[in-house]
Design an enzyme around this catalytic site. Structure first.
Site, PDB file in Angstrom:
ATOM      1  N   LYS A 279       2.799   9.512  -2.851  1.00 11.20           N
ATOM      2  CA  LYS A 279       1.416   9.247  -3.246  1.00 11.20           C
ATOM      3  C   LYS A 279       0.575  10.516  -3.130  1.00 11.20           C
ATOM      4  CE  LYS A 279       1.111   4.436  -1.640  1.00 11.20           C
ATOM      5  NZ  LYS A 279       0.785   3.826  -2.929  1.00 11.20           N
ATOM      6  N   ARG A 353       7.829  -4.903  -3.089  1.00 10.54           N
ATOM      7  CA  ARG A 353       8.612  -5.954  -3.738  1.00 10.54           C
ATOM      8  C   ARG A 353      10.081  -5.893  -3.331  1.00 10.54           C
ATOM      9  NH1 ARG A 353       6.712  -3.724  -9.439  1.00 10.54           N
ATOM     10  NH2 ARG A 353       5.005  -3.131  -8.045  1.00 10.54           N
TER      11      ARG A 353
HETATM   12  N1  BES Z   1       0.960  -0.450  -1.049  1.00  8.80           N
HETATM   13  C1  BES Z   1       0.838  -0.132  -2.432  1.00  8.80           C
HETATM   14  C2  BES Z   1      -0.251  -0.942  -3.138  1.00  8.80           C
HETATM   15  C3  BES Z   1      -1.657  -0.696  -2.695  1.00  8.80           C
HETATM   16  C4  BES Z   1      -2.448   0.200  -3.371  1.00  8.80           C
HETATM   17  C5  BES Z   1      -2.214  -1.406  -1.653  1.00  8.80           C
HETATM   18  C6  BES Z   1      -3.768   0.402  -2.989  1.00  8.80           C
HETATM   19  C7  BES Z   1      -3.514  -1.202  -1.254  1.00  8.80           C
HETATM   20  C8  BES Z   1      -4.297  -0.305  -1.935  1.00  8.80           C
HETATM   21  C9  BES Z   1       2.160  -0.400  -3.143  1.00  8.80           C
HETATM   22  O1  BES Z   1       3.291  -0.219  -2.381  1.00  8.80           O
HETATM   23  C10 BES Z   1       2.237   0.550  -4.271  1.00  8.80           C
HETATM   24  O2  BES Z   1       2.299   1.714  -4.025  1.00  8.80           O
HETATM   25  N2  BES Z   1       2.241   0.036  -5.493  1.00  8.80           N
HETATM   26  C11 BES Z   1       2.319   0.853  -6.644  1.00  8.80           C
HETATM   27  C12 BES Z   1       3.300   0.223  -7.605  1.00  8.80           C
HETATM   28  C13 BES Z   1       3.633   1.092  -8.779  1.00  8.80           C
HETATM   29  C14 BES Z   1       4.416   2.300  -8.337  1.00  8.80           C
HETATM   30  C15 BES Z   1       4.419   0.262  -9.769  1.00  8.80           C
HETATM   31  C16 BES Z   1       0.919   0.929  -7.263  1.00  8.80           C
HETATM   32  O3  BES Z   1       0.214  -0.069  -7.214  1.00  8.80           O
HETATM   33  O4  BES Z   1       0.558   1.982  -7.726  1.00  8.80           O
HETATM   34 MN    MN Z   2       3.970   1.772  -2.410  1.00 13.95          MN
END
Ligand code: BES
Ligand code: MN
Ligand code: ZN
Length: 501
Positions: A279, A353
């Site tokens: 990230k 997931r």
């Molecule tokens: N934990 C994150 C989702 C999240 C984002 C929670 C912002 C709280 C605030 C999750 O694991 C994630 O990173 N999801 C990705 C999925 C994508 C790579 C398909 C996302 O939402 O960008």
């Molecule tokens: Mn994630």
């Protein structure tokens, strides 16, 4: 803070501070008018001048006068009488408790809204909401503060809900107790999410579950990597393998009844760096809260234990830390999950997931009457619904309808998204059965579609709390910053409904 229920009148009950609800209007009514009479009509003046409009959570305070047995009076708005609901009571109680605490008072009495009534809310529902709102309104996370002024404990130690004639004292007491139990569950959930990832590791979550098991006579099973490996939990292993902190699969059971259980599965990523698909650094610190789903499940188990609900409830935490390292999984890796499906990992940041898949699949062995997962799953959920709703998907039609109604009542609203076949097509893989992302479009839905492949035949509901778990809600009864404890009231509401049926 202790919550009591006593029968008494606003003018004769003795406490440091009297908290008096006021409905919107030209003038105070009922108890508010009675107390204002003793004060010489200051509240009526303020309302006439438009200085105090009795909006939800709005407060105005006066020194007490002869005829009252308190030191100070805090009037608190509950909004229009016709629109009264539990949320109005939570908000009013949160701000009233804060006002009493700011004044450094030790005891407060909350006056009932007698003549003006409770609107469509029963006095019991109001009592529950007031108890919850007052407790969570005073919640602070100060464990890492060392300077004295930020460490000062709350002074308010007793809040008495005054019961008016005609109210059922026993029922009011039970309701206040339930409201308190909910606030305690929320406080546990908020504490766990607020702690940094260095403190709340997968093993620490297992310790926390052990503590609850001990406290409430629940049974606990904790599986380590070797056991997960042996059970074929490719998702748990794949996500956890990049971290020096080993993953844990935690199963906590409250056996308040025989028969098919309700199973709750909470995403418990103790820190989500994204893994190799790392990230951006801005705001990454909030990913210490990526175990908010699991924290909510533990919070619910605490509340369920306190209330000793006559229901069989199993809480599963899929706990791992998502780190990039030489041992981490790579994009393109293929995992074999607990139910045998193979998953191509397109993006290691879509890790929630993967762990939930194993949790949902493992839950099949219980043949649950209802299977619910709760997760900070997708950034797309924030885009789709903003910070005011939980994303809801699933196959359990009756439970989905119940969640919608319960969400309104408990102030944790849900909004349903579809799981149509076309979305399923977006997660087809060229090399495995499915892949772990469907790209940006409909990101919350394709995540839901992914999970559905692991829910088996169980009536299943998925709750995406990515937008509501953090900094997100009205602040009248929640801290403005940090974890919100979202899900505890919603899930407990569902469990209470099922226990009563
Ligand atoms: N934990 C994150 C989702 C999240 C984002 C929670 C912002 C709280 C605030 C999750 O694991 C994630 O990173 N999801 C990705 C999925 C994508 C790579 C398909 C996302 O939402 O960008
Ligand atoms: Mn994630
Ligand atoms: Zn995550």
């Amino acid at each position: 803070m202790e919550i009591r229920v006593e029968t008494g009148s606003v003018t004769t009950f003795e406490s440091d501070v009297l908290l008096v609800p006021v409905t919107k209007g030209d003038a105070p009514l009922g108890n508010a008018a009675r107390v204002d009479g003793a004060l010489g009509g200051h509240l009526a003046d303020a309302m006439r001048r438009g200085e105090f409009k009795a909006g939800r959570g709005q407060t105005i305070a006066f020194p007490a006068a002869d005829g009252l047995r308190c030191k100070r009076v805090v009037f608190v708005g509950v909004g229009a009488a016709a629109e009264l609901n539990p949320e109005a009571w939570r908000r009013a109680a949160g701000q009233a408790a804060r006002a009493a605490n700011r004044g450094k008072f030790q005891s407060a009495a909350f006056a009932p809204l007698d003549d003006a009534g409770f609107g469509a809310v029963t006095p019991e529902d109001a009592a529950e909401a007031i108890a919850t709102g007052a407790c969570t309104g005073l919640y602070r996370f100060i464990e890492y503060k060392t300077e004295e002024d930020s460490r000062e404990p709350s002074t308010l130690t007793v809040l008495t809900l005054l019961c008016a004639d005609g109210m059922n004292h026993v029922a009011m007491d039970t309701a206040a107790h339930a409201g308190r139990a909910l606030a305690d569950g929320m406080a546990l959930a908020m504490d766990l999410a607020n702690h940094p990832s260095a403190a709340v590791t997968p093993r620490r979550l297992a310790d926390e579950a052990a503590h609850l098991a001990h406290e409430h006579g629940m049974t606990l099973e904790v599986f380590d990597e070797e056991q997960m490996q042996a059970m074929g939990m490719g998702g748990m292993i794949g996500v956890g393998q990049g971290s020096a902190e080993p993953p844990r699969f935690i199963v906590l059971e409250h056996k308040g009844a025989e028969g098919a259980p309700v199973v709750l599965v909470g995403k418990s990523i103790t820190f989500d760096t994204g893994g190799i698909s790392i990230k951006p650094s801005a705001g990454m610190e909030e990913m210490k809260g990526d175990m908010s789903g699991g924290a909510a499940v533990l919070g619910v188990m605490r509340t369920v234990g306190t209330l000793n609900l006559p229901l069989r409830v199993i809480g599963i935490l899929t706990a791992a830390e998502n780190m990039p390292s030489g041992t981490a999984q790579n994009p393109g890796d293929i995992l074999r999950m607990h139910n045998g499906l193979t998953v191509e990992v397109i993006n290691t940041d879509a890790e929630g997931r993967l762990v939930l898949a194993d949790g949902l699949s493992y839950a099949q062995k219980y043949a649950p009457r209802l299977l619910v997962d709760i997760a900070t799953l997708t950034g797309a959920c924030v885009v789709a619904l903003g910070h005011h709703a939980i994303g809801l998907m699933g196959t359990a039609e009756e439970a989905k309808a119940d969640f919608k109604a319960i969400g309104e009542k408990v102030g944790e609203r849900v909004w349903e998204l579809p799981l149509w076949k076309e979305y399923h097509d977006d997660i087809k893989s060229d090399v495995a059965d499915i892949k772990n992302t469907g790209g940006r479009p409909g990101g919350t839905i394709t995540a839901g579609c992914f999970l559905s492949r692991f829910a088996g035949d169980a009536p299943w509901v998925h709750l995406d709390i990515a937008a509501t778990a953090w900094d997100a809600k009205a602040t009248d009864y929640l801290p403005a910053k940090g974890a919100s404890g979202v899900g505890v009231r919603l899930l407990t509401g569902m469990l209470r409904k099922l226990a009563a049926a």
